[in-house]
Scaffold this motif. Structure first.
Motif, PDB file in Angstrom:
ATOM      1  N   HIS A 285       7.051 -69.086  40.900  1.00 27.55           N
ATOM      2  CA  HIS A 285       6.681 -68.118  41.932  1.00 27.55           C
ATOM      3  C   HIS A 285       7.641 -68.209  43.119  1.00 27.55           C
ATOM      4  O   HIS A 285       8.089 -67.189  43.643  1.00 27.55           O
ATOM      5  CB  HIS A 285       5.247 -68.395  42.386  1.00 27.55           C
ATOM      6  CG  HIS A 285       4.771 -67.507  43.490  1.00 27.55           C
ATOM      7  ND1 HIS A 285       4.608 -66.153  43.332  1.00 27.55           N
ATOM      8  CD2 HIS A 285       4.443 -67.773  44.786  1.00 27.55           C
ATOM      9  CE1 HIS A 285       4.196 -65.613  44.474  1.00 27.55           C
ATOM     10  NE2 HIS A 285       4.092 -66.576  45.376  1.00 27.55           N
ATOM     11  N   TYR A 286       7.972 -69.420  43.511  1.00 28.12           N
ATOM     12  CA  TYR A 286       8.907 -69.616  44.628  1.00 28.12           C
ATOM     13  C   TYR A 286      10.332 -69.642  44.070  1.00 28.12           C
ATOM     14  O   TYR A 286      11.064 -70.627  44.184  1.00 28.12           O
ATOM     15  CB  TYR A 286       8.538 -70.887  45.394  1.00 28.12           C
ATOM     16  CG  TYR A 286       7.130 -70.814  45.923  1.00 28.12           C
ATOM     17  CD1 TYR A 286       6.817 -70.028  47.029  1.00 28.12           C
ATOM     18  CD2 TYR A 286       6.091 -71.490  45.290  1.00 28.12           C
ATOM     19  CE1 TYR A 286       5.509 -69.921  47.496  1.00 28.12           C
ATOM     20  CE2 TYR A 286       4.785 -71.391  45.751  1.00 28.12           C
ATOM     21  CZ  TYR A 286       4.505 -70.602  46.846  1.00 28.12           C
ATOM     22  OH  TYR A 286       3.210 -70.492  47.296  1.00 28.12           O
ATOM     23  N   SER A 287      10.710 -68.525  43.476  1.00 34.19           N
ATOM     24  CA  SER A 287      11.993 -68.424  42.776  1.00 34.19           C
ATOM     25  C   SER A 287      13.175 -68.593  43.718  1.00 34.19           C
ATOM     26  O   SER A 287      14.252 -69.011  43.289  1.00 34.19           O
ATOM     27  CB  SER A 287      12.088 -67.080  42.043  1.00 34.19           C
ATOM     28  OG  SER A 287      11.786 -66.004  42.912  1.00 34.19           O
ATOM     29  N   LEU A 288      12.981 -68.292  44.998  1.00 35.33           N
ATOM     30  CA  LEU A 288      14.064 -68.491  45.959  1.00 35.33           C
ATOM     31  C   LEU A 288      14.346 -69.970  46.195  1.00 35.33           C
ATOM     32  O   LEU A 288      15.420 -70.323  46.685  1.00 35.33           O
ATOM     33  CB  LEU A 288      13.726 -67.800  47.285  1.00 35.33           C
ATOM     34  CG  LEU A 288      13.854 -66.266  47.238  1.00 35.33           C
ATOM     35  CD1 LEU A 288      12.770 -65.601  48.049  1.00 35.33           C
ATOM     36  CD2 LEU A 288      15.223 -65.830  47.712  1.00 35.33           C
ATOM     37  N   GLU A 289      13.402 -70.839  45.855  1.00 33.92           N
ATOM     38  CA  GLU A 289      13.648 -72.280  45.849  1.00 33.92           C
ATOM     39  C   GLU A 289      14.184 -72.742  44.501  1.00 33.92           C
ATOM     40  O   GLU A 289      15.011 -73.647  44.434  1.00 33.92           O
ATOM     41  CB  GLU A 289      12.354 -73.051  46.172  1.00 33.92           C
ATOM     42  CG  GLU A 289      11.859 -72.895  47.600  1.00 33.92           C
ATOM     43  CD  GLU A 289      12.760 -73.592  48.614  1.00 33.92           C
ATOM     44  OE1 GLU A 289      13.652 -74.368  48.224  1.00 33.92           O
ATOM     45  OE2 GLU A 289      12.564 -73.337  49.819  1.00 33.92           O
ATOM     46  N   ASP A 290      13.711 -72.127  43.429  1.00 34.04           N
ATOM     47  CA  ASP A 290      14.074 -72.571  42.089  1.00 34.04           C
ATOM     48  C   ASP A 290      15.439 -72.068  41.633  1.00 34.04           C
ATOM     49  O   ASP A 290      16.119 -72.740  40.848  1.00 34.04           O
ATOM     50  CB  ASP A 290      13.012 -72.109  41.078  1.00 34.04           C
ATOM     51  CG  ASP A 290      11.683 -72.830  41.259  1.00 34.04           C
ATOM     52  OD1 ASP A 290      11.685 -73.921  41.859  1.00 34.04           O
ATOM     53  OD2 ASP A 290      10.656 -72.304  40.787  1.00 34.04           O
ATOM     54  N   ALA A 291      15.848 -70.884  42.088  1.00 29.70           N
ATOM     55  CA  ALA A 291      17.118 -70.294  41.630  1.00 29.70           C
ATOM     56  C   ALA A 291      17.819 -69.575  42.784  1.00 29.70           C
ATOM     57  O   ALA A 291      18.145 -68.389  42.681  1.00 29.70           O
ATOM     58  CB  ALA A 291      16.849 -69.323  40.476  1.00 29.70           C
ATOM     59  N   PRO A 292      18.102 -70.267  43.897  1.00 27.25           N
ATOM     60  CA  PRO A 292      18.646 -69.586  45.081  1.00 27.25           C
ATOM     61  C   PRO A 292      20.021 -68.966  44.860  1.00 27.25           C
ATOM     62  O   PRO A 292      20.298 -67.871  45.366  1.00 27.25           O
ATOM     63  CB  PRO A 292      18.687 -70.693  46.140  1.00 27.25           C
ATOM     64  CG  PRO A 292      18.713 -71.966  45.380  1.00 27.25           C
ATOM     65  CD  PRO A 292      17.902 -71.718  44.142  1.00 27.25           C
ATOM     66  N   ASP A 293      20.877 -69.632  44.136  1.00 27.70           N
ATOM     67  CA  ASP A 293      22.235 -69.116  43.945  1.00 27.70           C
ATOM     68  C   ASP A 293      22.250 -67.889  43.037  1.00 27.70           C
ATOM     69  O   ASP A 293      22.976 -66.919  43.295  1.00 27.70           O
ATOM     70  CB  ASP A 293      23.151 -70.204  43.383  1.00 27.70           C
ATOM     71  CG  ASP A 293      23.335 -71.364  44.355  1.00 27.70           C
ATOM     72  OD1 ASP A 293      23.150 -71.143  45.568  1.00 27.70           O
ATOM     73  OD2 ASP A 293      23.646 -72.483  43.898  1.00 27.70           O
TER      74      ASP A 293
END
Length: 306
Positions: A285-293
Motif C-alpha cells: 500500500h505504501y508503494s512510495l516507500e517500497d518502490a520510490p525509484d
C-alpha cells in the motif's frame, strides 16, 4: 505535530511553509521552479508529506512541487474543535489551493489523498491538468463506487479492524497510541521495504503522534469510515466530461492489503479508459516507500509526455 524544522537526519530537508487559509496552520512543502506546472502531492492515512520525499527530489528541478499535510497530520496543526471527515479535508485543500492560486495542477494522490484530490477536481476541474493515482482511489461519481468500497471492505484487514474496533469502542484508544504502534499499522495496510526502517524514519512517521490529542486526524479518518460520515464529492456532468479528457496514470503496489487493485483500478479505468496502469509486484500500500525509484521514473516520464 512535528517540530517545523526537523529534517529527520537530513531525509526531509525541504523548507517548511505554512498557510492559515484553511482555518488552521497547514504545513506544506513548495519546491522547484515557481512558474512551471504544479505537481500537488496528497497523502493519506496515517502519513504526511514525508511519503513523497523521493518524488519531490526527483521532480523539483523541472516542476513546482507542492506537498501539503492534511489537518491533523505531519507538521500541520491538529485542532481539537474540528471534524476530520473527507468533506473537511476537501474544504481545507480547496481553500489552500485558492489562496496559493495553483493552476495547471497535476494531482498525485495516495490513499485518502485520492478522494480529497478528486473532490478538489470536482469543484475546480479547470485548475487540473493531469491525474496520477498511486494506490489512491479516484472516486468521481462512478456508479460502481459503492460496490467497490463494499467489496474491498470485506477483504481488507484494515477496514475489518476499523469496523470491529469502532463497534467495540476501542478504535480511538488504539489509534490514539500511533506514536507507539505506527509500524504495526503500516504493516497491516501493506508495507514491504523493511530495509528503510531506521530511527529517523520511524520518528518521521510516529513522532508527531505523541499523545491521543495529536492523533485526532488519524482517528477521525478511521471513525468516518466506520460511521459513514465521509461524503464523496459529486461532480456535475461538465466536470466529469472535462476530467475524462485529461491525461491520467495509475501506479498500484499489488501487495496493497487495504486498497485492492481488483476493486479500485476498474474505478480508475471507468473514468480514464485509455490511461496506462502500472502494477508493481511486491510493493505494498505504501508503494512510495517500497518502490520510490520506480515510481519517480514513471511519474517523470508521464509528466514529460502527457
Amino acid at each position: 505535530m512535528h517540530h517545523s524544522d526537523d529534517t529527520f537526519d537530513d531525509t526531509f530537508s525541504f523548507a517548511p511553509c505554512f498557510s492559515g487559509a484553511p482555518g488552521f496552520r497547514m504545513h506544506y512543502v513548495d519546491e522547484g521552479a515557481p512558474h512551471s506546472d504544479v505537481v500537488l502531492c496528497l497523502h493519506g492515512e496515517p502519513t504526511w508529506g514525508y511519503l513523497f520525499r523521493h518524488l519531490i527530489t526527483a521532480l523539483k528541478d523541472s516542476c513546482r512541487v507542492v506537498v501539503p499535510d492534511h489537518m491533523g497530520f505531519g507538521k500541520s496543526e491538529t485542532p481539537g474543535d474540528r471534524t476530520y471527515w473527507l468533506q473537511d479535508h476537501i474544504d481545507n485543500l480547496e481553500r489552500f489551493v485558492l489562496a496559493l492560486d495553483l493552476k495547471q495542477i497535476t494531482l498525485v494522490m495516495h490513499d485518502f489523498g485520492g478522494p480529497v484530490g478528486m473532490g478538489l477536481a470536482a469543484r475546480h476541474p479547470d485548475r487540473i491538468r493531469r491525474i496520477v493515482s498511486i494506490n489512491g482511489p479516484t472516486p468521481f461519481g462512478q456508479a460502481s463506487l459503492g460496490d467497490a468500497l463494499a467489496a474491498n471492505a470485506q477483504t481488507s484487514p484494515w477496514f475489518q479492524w476499523i469496523l470491529k474496533a469502532h463497534a467495540d469502542g476501542r478504535l480511538a484508544g488504539v489509534l490514539g497510541e500511533l506514536g507507539f504502534n505506527m509500524l504495526s499499522t503500516l504493516k497491516l495496510n501493506g508495507f514491504e521495504n523493511h530495509a528503510v526502517i531506521r530511527e529517523s524514519w520511524l520518528r518521521a512517521y510516529a513522532g508527531r503522534f505523541r499523545a491521543p490529542e495529536d492523533c485526532l486526524g488519524a482517528i477521525g479518518w478511521a471513525e468516518g469510515v466506520a460511521s459513514g460520515a465521509h461524503r464523496f464529492e459529486s461532480p456535475d456532468g461538465a466536470a466529469r466530461g472535462a476530467m475524462g479528457r485529461k491525461p491520467a496514470l495509475a501506479i498500484w503496489g499489488e501487495a496493497d492489503r487495504t486498497l485492492a487493485a481488483q476493486h479500485f483500478l476498474p474505478l480508475f479505468s471507468e473514468l480514464f479508459p485509455q490511461a496506462p496502469i502500472h502494477r508493481l509486484a511486491g510493493a505494498g500500500h505504501y508503494s512510495l516507500e517500497d518502490a520510490p525509484d520506480v515510481i519517480a521514473g514513471l511519474v517523470t516520464r508521464f509528466l514529460q509526455t502527457a
